[in-house]
Design a protein around this motif. Sequence first.
Motif, PDB file in Angstrom:
ATOM      1  N   ALA A  78     -34.003  26.331 -10.194  1.00  0.00           N
ATOM      2  CA  ALA A  78     -33.182  27.093 -11.201  1.00  0.00           C
ATOM      3  C   ALA A  78     -33.051  28.418 -10.716  1.00  0.00           C
ATOM      4  CB  ALA A  78     -34.083  27.326 -12.656  1.00  0.00           C
ATOM      5  N   ASP A  79     -33.872  29.455 -10.084  1.00  0.00           N
ATOM      6  CA  ASP A  79     -33.771  30.640  -9.581  1.00  0.00           C
ATOM      7  C   ASP A  79     -32.707  30.637  -8.545  1.00  0.00           C
ATOM      8  OD1 ASP A  79     -35.662  31.470 -11.524  1.00  0.00           O
ATOM      9  OD2 ASP A  79     -37.192  31.419 -10.064  1.00  0.00           O
ATOM     10  N   GLU A  80     -32.677  29.655  -7.588  1.00  0.00           N
ATOM     11  CA  GLU A  80     -31.872  29.729  -6.508  1.00  0.00           C
ATOM     12  C   GLU A  80     -30.382  29.348  -6.930  1.00  0.00           C
ATOM     13  OE1 GLU A  80     -34.002  27.121  -4.243  1.00  0.00           O
ATOM     14  OE2 GLU A  80     -34.967  28.410  -2.948  1.00  0.00           O
ATOM     15  N   GLN A  81     -30.190  28.610  -7.777  1.00  0.00           N
ATOM     16  CA  GLN A  81     -28.987  28.269  -8.514  1.00  0.00           C
ATOM     17  C   GLN A  81     -28.098  29.391  -8.871  1.00  0.00           C
ATOM     18  OE1 GLN A  81     -28.555  25.024 -11.388  1.00  0.00           O
ATOM     19  NE2 GLN A  81     -29.982  24.111 -10.543  1.00  0.00           N
ATOM     20  N   LYS A  82     -28.611  30.692  -9.576  1.00  0.00           N
ATOM     21  CA  LYS A  82     -27.760  31.646  -9.948  1.00  0.00           C
ATOM     22  C   LYS A  82     -27.453  32.314  -8.662  1.00  0.00           C
ATOM     23  CE  LYS A  82     -28.442  35.665 -12.870  1.00  0.00           C
ATOM     24  NZ  LYS A  82     -27.829  36.735 -12.080  1.00  0.00           N
ATOM     25  N   VAL A  83     -28.138  32.517  -7.575  1.00  0.00           N
ATOM     26  CA  VAL A  83     -27.856  33.273  -6.638  1.00  0.00           C
ATOM     27  C   VAL A  83     -26.838  32.539  -5.841  1.00  0.00           C
ATOM     28  CG1 VAL A  83     -28.469  34.051  -4.113  1.00  0.00           C
ATOM     29  CG2 VAL A  83     -30.374  34.252  -6.255  1.00  0.00           C
ATOM     30  N   LEU A  84     -27.026  30.947  -5.687  1.00  0.00           N
ATOM     31  CA  LEU A  84     -25.744  30.384  -4.959  1.00  0.00           C
ATOM     32  C   LEU A  84     -24.404  30.422  -5.631  1.00  0.00           C
ATOM     33  CD1 LEU A  84     -28.120  27.348  -3.816  1.00  0.00           C
ATOM     34  CD2 LEU A  84     -27.100  29.164  -2.494  1.00  0.00           C
ATOM     35  N   ARG A  85     -24.676  30.164  -6.871  1.00  0.00           N
ATOM     36  CA  ARG A  85     -23.345  30.362  -7.738  1.00  0.00           C
ATOM     37  C   ARG A  85     -22.662  31.858  -7.358  1.00  0.00           C
ATOM     38  NH1 ARG A  85     -22.464  26.273 -11.194  1.00  0.00           N
ATOM     39  NH2 ARG A  85     -24.569  24.924 -11.615  1.00  0.00           N
ATOM     40  N   GLU A  86     -23.301  32.742  -7.333  1.00  0.00           N
ATOM     41  CA  GLU A  86     -22.847  34.195  -7.308  1.00  0.00           C
ATOM     42  C   GLU A  86     -22.231  34.313  -5.814  1.00  0.00           C
ATOM     43  OE1 GLU A  86     -26.083  36.621  -8.101  1.00  0.00           O
ATOM     44  OE2 GLU A  86     -25.851  36.613 -10.199  1.00  0.00           O
ATOM     45  N   LYS A  87     -22.462  33.398  -4.873  1.00  0.00           N
ATOM     46  CA  LYS A  87     -22.079  33.312  -3.687  1.00  0.00           C
ATOM     47  C   LYS A  87     -20.780  32.580  -3.441  1.00  0.00           C
ATOM     48  CE  LYS A  87     -26.441  34.213  -0.840  1.00  0.00           C
ATOM     49  NZ  LYS A  87     -27.418  33.791   0.038  1.00  0.00           N
ATOM     50  N   GLY A  88     -20.267  32.147  -4.620  1.00  0.00           N
ATOM     51  CA  GLY A  88     -19.270  30.963  -4.754  1.00  0.00           C
ATOM     52  C   GLY A  88     -19.465  29.685  -4.286  1.00  0.00           C
ATOM     53  N   LEU A  89     -20.718  29.221  -4.558  1.00  0.00           N
ATOM     54  CA  LEU A  89     -21.039  27.837  -4.108  1.00  0.00           C
ATOM     55  C   LEU A  89     -21.552  26.967  -5.570  1.00  0.00           C
ATOM     56  CD1 LEU A  89     -23.654  28.416  -1.385  1.00  0.00           C
ATOM     57  CD2 LEU A  89     -21.252  27.946  -0.976  1.00  0.00           C
ATOM     58  N   ARG A  90     -21.000  25.817  -5.233  1.00  0.00           N
ATOM     59  CA  ARG A  90     -21.428  24.724  -6.385  1.00  0.00           C
ATOM     60  C   ARG A  90     -21.906  23.786  -5.666  1.00  0.00           C
ATOM     61  NH1 ARG A  90     -14.897  24.508  -7.987  1.00  0.00           N
ATOM     62  NH2 ARG A  90     -14.747  26.284  -9.418  1.00  0.00           N
ATOM     63  N   PRO A  91     -22.829  22.919  -6.692  1.00  0.00           N
ATOM     64  CA  PRO A  91     -23.298  21.303  -6.320  1.00  0.00           C
ATOM     65  C   PRO A  91     -22.125  20.815  -5.539  1.00  0.00           C
ATOM     66  CG  PRO A  91     -23.921  22.159  -8.529  1.00  0.00           C
ATOM     67  CD  PRO A  91     -22.849  23.108  -8.198  1.00  0.00           C
ATOM     68  N   GLY A  92     -22.811  20.032  -4.536  1.00  0.00           N
ATOM     69  CA  GLY A  92     -21.695  19.344  -3.681  1.00  0.00           C
ATOM     70  C   GLY A  92     -21.414  20.142  -2.243  1.00  0.00           C
ATOM     71  N   ASP A  93     -21.420  21.412  -2.407  1.00  0.00           N
ATOM     72  CA  ASP A  93     -21.012  22.229  -1.195  1.00  0.00           C
ATOM     73  C   ASP A  93     -22.100  21.988  -0.241  1.00  0.00           C
ATOM     74  OD1 ASP A  93     -18.766  22.985  -2.385  1.00  0.00           O
ATOM     75  OD2 ASP A  93     -19.693  24.938  -3.021  1.00  0.00           O
ATOM     76  N   PRO A  94     -22.023  21.872   0.975  1.00  0.00           N
ATOM     77  CA  PRO A  94     -23.192  21.688   2.008  1.00  0.00           C
ATOM     78  C   PRO A  94     -24.132  22.669   1.945  1.00  0.00           C
ATOM     79  CG  PRO A  94     -20.871  21.173   3.137  1.00  0.00           C
ATOM     80  CD  PRO A  94     -20.748  21.934   1.580  1.00  0.00           C
ATOM     81  N   ASP A  95     -23.572  23.925   1.867  1.00  0.00           N
ATOM     82  CA  ASP A  95     -24.861  25.262   1.827  1.00  0.00           C
ATOM     83  C   ASP A  95     -25.598  24.923   0.327  1.00  0.00           C
ATOM     84  OD1 ASP A  95     -24.135  26.099   4.264  1.00  0.00           O
ATOM     85  OD2 ASP A  95     -22.781  27.609   3.541  1.00  0.00           O
ATOM     86  N   TRP A  96     -25.148  24.367  -0.493  1.00  0.00           N
ATOM     87  CA  TRP A  96     -25.936  24.277  -1.819  1.00  0.00           C
ATOM     88  C   TRP A  96     -26.892  23.070  -1.314  1.00  0.00           C
ATOM     89  CZ3 TRP A  96     -24.999  26.251  -6.906  1.00  0.00           C
ATOM     90  CH2 TRP A  96     -25.844  25.667  -8.151  1.00  0.00           C
ATOM     91  N   GLU A  97     -26.074  21.915  -1.114  1.00  0.00           N
ATOM     92  CA  GLU A  97     -26.870  20.668  -0.985  1.00  0.00           C
ATOM     93  C   GLU A  97     -28.159  20.765   0.119  1.00  0.00           C
ATOM     94  OE1 GLU A  97     -26.610  18.038  -2.758  1.00  0.00           O
ATOM     95  OE2 GLU A  97     -25.143  19.014  -3.804  1.00  0.00           O
ATOM     96  N   ARG A  98     -28.108  21.648   1.256  1.00  0.00           N
ATOM     97  CA  ARG A  98     -29.044  21.506   2.088  1.00  0.00           C
ATOM     98  C   ARG A  98     -30.365  22.555   1.380  1.00  0.00           C
ATOM     99  NH1 ARG A  98     -30.001  26.584   4.411  1.00  0.00           N
ATOM    100  NH2 ARG A  98     -28.743  28.235   4.003  1.00  0.00           N
ATOM    101  N   LEU A  99     -30.207  22.839   0.335  1.00  0.00           N
ATOM    102  CA  LEU A  99     -31.624  23.456  -0.202  1.00  0.00           C
ATOM    103  C   LEU A  99     -32.071  22.788  -1.439  1.00  0.00           C
ATOM    104  CD1 LEU A  99     -30.285  27.465  -0.349  1.00  0.00           C
ATOM    105  CD2 LEU A  99     -31.943  26.156   1.187  1.00  0.00           C
TER     106      LEU A  99
END
Length: 708
Positions: free
Chosen positions: A526-547
């Motif tokens: 949950a905590d990492e999701q907010k940071v990733l979204r602010e970076k313009g990432l979504r579920p399905g993006d490689p940089d999202w999925e690797r975490l």
Amino acid sequence: MSRLTDLIAQAKAKDPQLGADLDREFKVLSSRLPFGLNFERHRPEAIELPQRLIRKGDKVRVLSKLGSSKKGDQRLWQVKSIRKVGDNKIADLELLGAAHEETQSAPLDGLVVIAEFRDTIYPGLTSTGKVQQGGKKPFHTVINGENYHVLKALTYTHRGKVDAIYIDPPYNSGARDWKYNNDYVEADDLYRHSKWLAMMERRLRIAKELLNPADSVLIVTIDEKEYLRLGLLLEQTFPEGNIQMISSVINPKGTARANEFSRIDEYIFFVTLGNAALIRWSRDMLTERDYSEDEDVRWRGLARTGRKGLRPHNPGSWYPIYVHSDGSGIHSIGDTIPLGTEDPTNVPEGTLAVWPPSSDGQQYSWSVVPGTLRELMERGAVRIGRVDLSRNSVPIYYLSFNQLQMIQDGDIKVTGRAADGSLEIAYVEGNRSTAPKTIWNMTSHDAGSHGTNIIRALLPGRRFPFPKSLYAVEDALRFFVNKKLNAVILDFFSGSGTTAHAVMRLNKQDGGRRQCIMVTNNEVAADEQKVLREKGLRPGDPDWERLGICDYITKPRVEAAITGKTSDGQAIKGHYKFTDEFPMSEGFKENAEFFTLTYESPLAVNHNLAFARIAPLLWLRAGSLGKCIDKLPAGGWAVADAYGLLVDVDAATTFIKAVIKAKELSVAYIVTDDDRRFQSIARRLPENVEPVRLYESYLTNFSFANGE
């Protein structure tokens, strides 16, 4: 009730889907128990499938703009058409379930496919890597996907074949640890408990289909937040099962909570089905004592006391035992004295009569009837203890038939005979066992020392919240699969992959070929999701999925355990402890393959267009052994280690000859729409080979299995 039935029939005539939904809810309400666990079966879960390609007819949600941490449009839309506009693809959408028609168009990359609980799915698998160090042993499998859908997929491959299920579901503590309909269930959610129960019930019902009804076990860990509700849910889902709950210390230091006792334990439910038997071990789980180091065999006291030992409950077990007056041993066994009959006075010369004990005017009994005791005496399995005639103390002991069987099996050795003819015996080294107790307090079960620290050793720099102790999972499974060297073990809340790791340990200890199927999603914390979204990432993006859990923890943990090396190729530091001690860097002689769940079109399946993704399911069904036939054979047929595939029925004769020659082959998949030709080929196969008709069996399985 009849009036409601009529109204539902009218609703079905006007709106079939609405009528079906009303009928389903009516049946749920009418079947509610007057006593037991009643809860809201919430609207079906909706799961986002970010890696699924969007097709015409799909249900989708419109995502929020890139970089936004806000939730997107939660309404469901149906894709009516897909068209190309310049370099972009646009979907034309229609709102589902709306009172008035509402449409919009949106770019394909701004949508995500939704699968609801009641939707029929046709699963496939794509391999994402493997590790092989186990020769011809079966593969452990890790499947990345929504666990409800993976369980549905396993109804095709493992229905009734699973020997043990071990799960550690979300504890519903109020932390952001699990989602329902893509939303985290918060502590203040009024329906928190019923949502959790609805989620669990759906999965446990499929788990029941997978377990072998004749001999299997379900193991579920939980803490105090839901253990009462879980217990009732298990009783209602498995009415034929034997259910027991034990308490296990997992944090001896304790977790301090405001105005509460410090928590040190959690609970484990064991649900045994059919003839599943608890296998005794050298540990009683309450103490650190190793009973295997004991040589002395404990003889049982013949006197029976307690309410069930009263003479009226055991009238056949009231009789005299004649003991030599000098206390040197037993002379003979008397006959049963029926109730209301006077005790005999003709005691053999030079003996005294020993009777079952009496206390407070109550007469008790011996543990066995005279005939049984005489048989035991002939085998040297009865003796007397220290005799004190002044106190009328003549203790008598015997060996049970289970102990005599252990002598036959070589677990107990006979070292001689006493003067009275009774056996002198001792346990063979390492063969002493004891019954586990209902409170477990083992140093090895400390989740911090043997869960968190093991993750740190295997995956330096990576963290996973609250991993189980490796040895706690190993011990829980050992009690039921210790003698099942080919057991199939499933964990569909696998998290960090501890269960597969524990199965590897068990295999190393006894040379077993057990295999573990691990199911987990690739959810990002949950905590990492907010940071990733602010970076313009979504579920399905490689940089999202690797975490995500699967790619970041589960897969690399299983691979590291097998190879003995960390992700960067360094030898793992530290040693495994307790039952089997050796360096972690040794790894295991095991195989594992990693998969991601896919969602196929039934039309593509039926026309062989999805074969590459259906192929791993065929391999799984055949036992996850050896090579997978991942391409349609050019010659019309192919034979692998454990199964064969016939796609051209005109080549049946050649195929059957190859099947007969392959001694270890267990399944033959035959692709044909003609049932008569299928039956004709099936009759020519060896008796030990299961004929399966493709794709009829696959399509029928999922059409039937999803008819909730």
